[in-house]
Scaffold this motif. Structure first.
Motif, short mmCIF file in Angstrom:
data_model
loop_
_atom_site.label_atom_id
_atom_site.label_comp_id
_atom_site.label_asym_id
_atom_site.label_seq_id
_atom_site.Cartn_x
_atom_site.Cartn_y
_atom_site.Cartn_z
N SER A 249 -5.69 8.51 3.15
CA SER A 249 -4.58 9.11 3.34
C SER A 249 -5.50 10.04 3.44
O SER A 249 -5.65 11.17 3.95
CB SER A 249 -3.22 9.71 2.51
OG SER A 249 -2.53 10.43 3.56
N ASN B 190 -5.92 7.76 -2.90
CA ASN B 190 -5.32 7.38 -1.63
C ASN B 190 -7.20 7.64 -0.95
O ASN B 190 -6.15 8.52 -0.35
CB ASN B 190 -4.36 7.70 -1.03
CG ASN B 190 -3.58 6.47 0.25
OD1 ASN B 190 -4.28 6.35 0.78
ND2 ASN B 190 -2.37 7.15 0.32
N ALA C 299 -2.81 14.61 -0.88
CA ALA C 299 -2.80 12.53 -0.89
C ALA C 299 -3.19 11.84 -2.39
O ALA C 299 -4.13 13.69 -2.88
CB ALA C 299 -3.73 12.66 0.29
N PHE D 29 0.38 3.96 -2.90
CA PHE D 29 0.44 5.24 -2.94
C PHE D 29 1.19 6.96 -2.62
O PHE D 29 1.44 7.55 -2.16
CB PHE D 29 0.03 5.70 -1.54
CG PHE D 29 -2.18 4.57 -1.73
CD1 PHE D 29 -2.87 5.35 -3.20
CD2 PHE D 29 -2.75 4.28 -1.44
CE1 PHE D 29 -3.94 3.80 -3.87
CE2 PHE D 29 -3.99 2.94 -1.66
CZ PHE D 29 -3.97 3.28 -2.78
N THR D 30 2.57 6.30 -2.47
CA THR D 30 3.33 6.86 -2.18
C THR D 30 4.43 7.38 -3.11
O THR D 30 4.52 6.22 -4.19
CB THR D 30 4.06 7.13 -1.13
OG1 THR D 30 5.27 6.57 -0.57
CG2 THR D 30 2.83 7.13 -0.13
N LEU E 181 0.86 -1.31 -0.17
CA LEU E 181 0.43 0.11 0.03
C LEU E 181 1.13 1.32 0.23
O LEU E 181 0.87 2.19 -0.32
CB LEU E 181 -1.00 -0.27 1.57
CG LEU E 181 -2.16 -0.68 0.80
CD1 LEU E 181 -2.65 -0.95 2.72
CD2 LEU E 181 -3.13 -0.77 -0.30
N THR E 182 1.90 1.74 0.42
CA THR E 182 2.76 2.44 0.76
C THR E 182 3.94 2.09 -0.14
O THR E 182 3.63 4.02 -1.30
CB THR E 182 4.24 1.82 1.63
OG1 THR E 182 3.49 1.60 3.26
CG2 THR E 182 5.09 3.25 1.92
#
Length: 359
Positions: free
Chosen positions: A324, A321, A317, A220-221, A216-217
């Protein structure tokens, strides 16, 4: 040429030339293996007397600089500081220093650098002092910053040490500069009902790596793909360099009861003139769903507004996401709109928080 009898007094230190009377102390230092004396210092006790009578003074006699002992209130040598590469025609010099390992962490280096540079400007009449430090030497970077130097640039692979090449940061201080260091955020601990926010440490690297490598990190990052502990250690060092430059700060948030790692949170893009900043965070996979990120963000925001007078905190964000975005809303942020193609072509939702939003 520099004054051979110079004595510079600061609050806790005296900077003065080395002399034959220092032989017993220098022998102890050489025997202990402590490394902080100026270049050319003896590595065996048999060379101490000759060095104190001749070798340590050769730089001054050449007109290119001077080596000074750094002594405490009891007269004990606790460090050394030097000027070198002096150009009298252009009015410039460079400063270097070393502190005995047993006396580090007390601010002696910063105090000595401040005292010596003040003397250089007021008594010697030079106009610029340069200082260089390895990019990975966070302690020296902090000394330069606290002594009022300006970070001017990085020379890539600028120095070759026993362990390989290092990037070299160049700092400069001008006679016309303010003696006060530029603003930077302090390493404060923050407490919330459930969390302890503390400065990052290298022991956080395994937890940070596991968080950064989580699917997931990664989705979305913008963290590097295939995130490892090496990435995590580099990030921790980078975050501290940003703090030293006044550009940001980072914390690790732990569960107050268990001490378990929960969230990484950082401030970035600090604008000290307009008192604005941006916040970012990554929640460990095992800590999601507890509202920890919102709790941490809110604590940081209140600290930034109340303690440091900031007027706006931004949060962005990814539009996809939603988790977030919920963090932003729970923390009290107001949605402002969508910034198109903001991160690798991806749209980001922009939120803001101002002091009046905190109730």
């Amino acid at each position: 040429m520099f004054d051979p009898d110079v004595r510079i007094s600061t609050a806790r230190l005296t900077l003065r030339p080395f002399g034959p009377e220092d032989a017993p102390r220098i022998r102890k230092i050489v025997s202990s293996g402590a490394r902080f004396l100026p270049p050319g210092a003896p590595v065996k006790t048999g060379g101490v007397d000759h060095w104190l009578r001749h070798g340590v003074h050769e730089l001054r006699r050449s007109g290119q600089g001077i080596h000074l002992a750094m002594t405490d209130a009891e007269g004990l040598i606790v460090g050394a500081i030097s000027l070198f590469k002096t150009s009298w025609s252009t009015g410039t010099t460079e400063v270097g220093y070393g502190v005995h390992p047993l006396y580090r962490g007390r601010g002696f280096a910063t105090e000595a650098v401040r005292g010596l540079t003040k003397w250089v400007f007021e008594k010697v009449g030079l106009r610029r002092v340069e200082l260089t430090a390895n990019l990975d030497n966070l302690a020296s970077l902090a000394v330069a910053r606290k002594a009022g130097f300006t970070w001017e640039g990085v020379i890539r692979e600028g120095v070759l040490d026993d362990d390989g090449t290092h990037d070299l940061v160049v700092f400069g201080l001008l006679r016309t500069d303010s003696p006060a260091p530029g603003p930077m955020l302090p390493k404060d601990d923050l407490l919330t009902p459930r969390l302890h926010l503390r400065p990052q440490e290298l022991r956080d690297a395994p937890h940070l790596a596991a968080t950064g490598a989580d699917p997931l990190t990664q989705e979305f990052t913008g963290v590097p793909r295939g995130y490892t502990e090496e990435h995590a250690r580099a990030y921790i060092a980078h975050a501290e360099r940003r703090r030293i430059r006044g550009l940001g700060i980072a914390w690790t948030a732990e569960e107050l009861v268990t001490g378990r790692y929960a969230v990484n949170i950082d401030l970035r893009d600090l604008d000290w003139n307009n008192r604005t900043a941006e916040v970012g965070y990554m929640t460990a996979p095992w800590a999601r769903g507890n509202g920890y990120a919102a709790e941490a963000v809110r604590a940081v925001a209140r600290w930034l507004f109340d303690r440091h007078g900031f007027a706006r905190l931004q949060l962005r964000a990814a539009t996809v996401n939603t988790a977030s975005q919920r963090v932003a809303e729970k923390a009290g942020f107001v949605r402002e709109g969508v910034a198109r193609s903001s991160l690798a072509g991806e749209d980001l939702v922009v939120y803001s928080l101002i002091p009046s939003d905190l109730t």
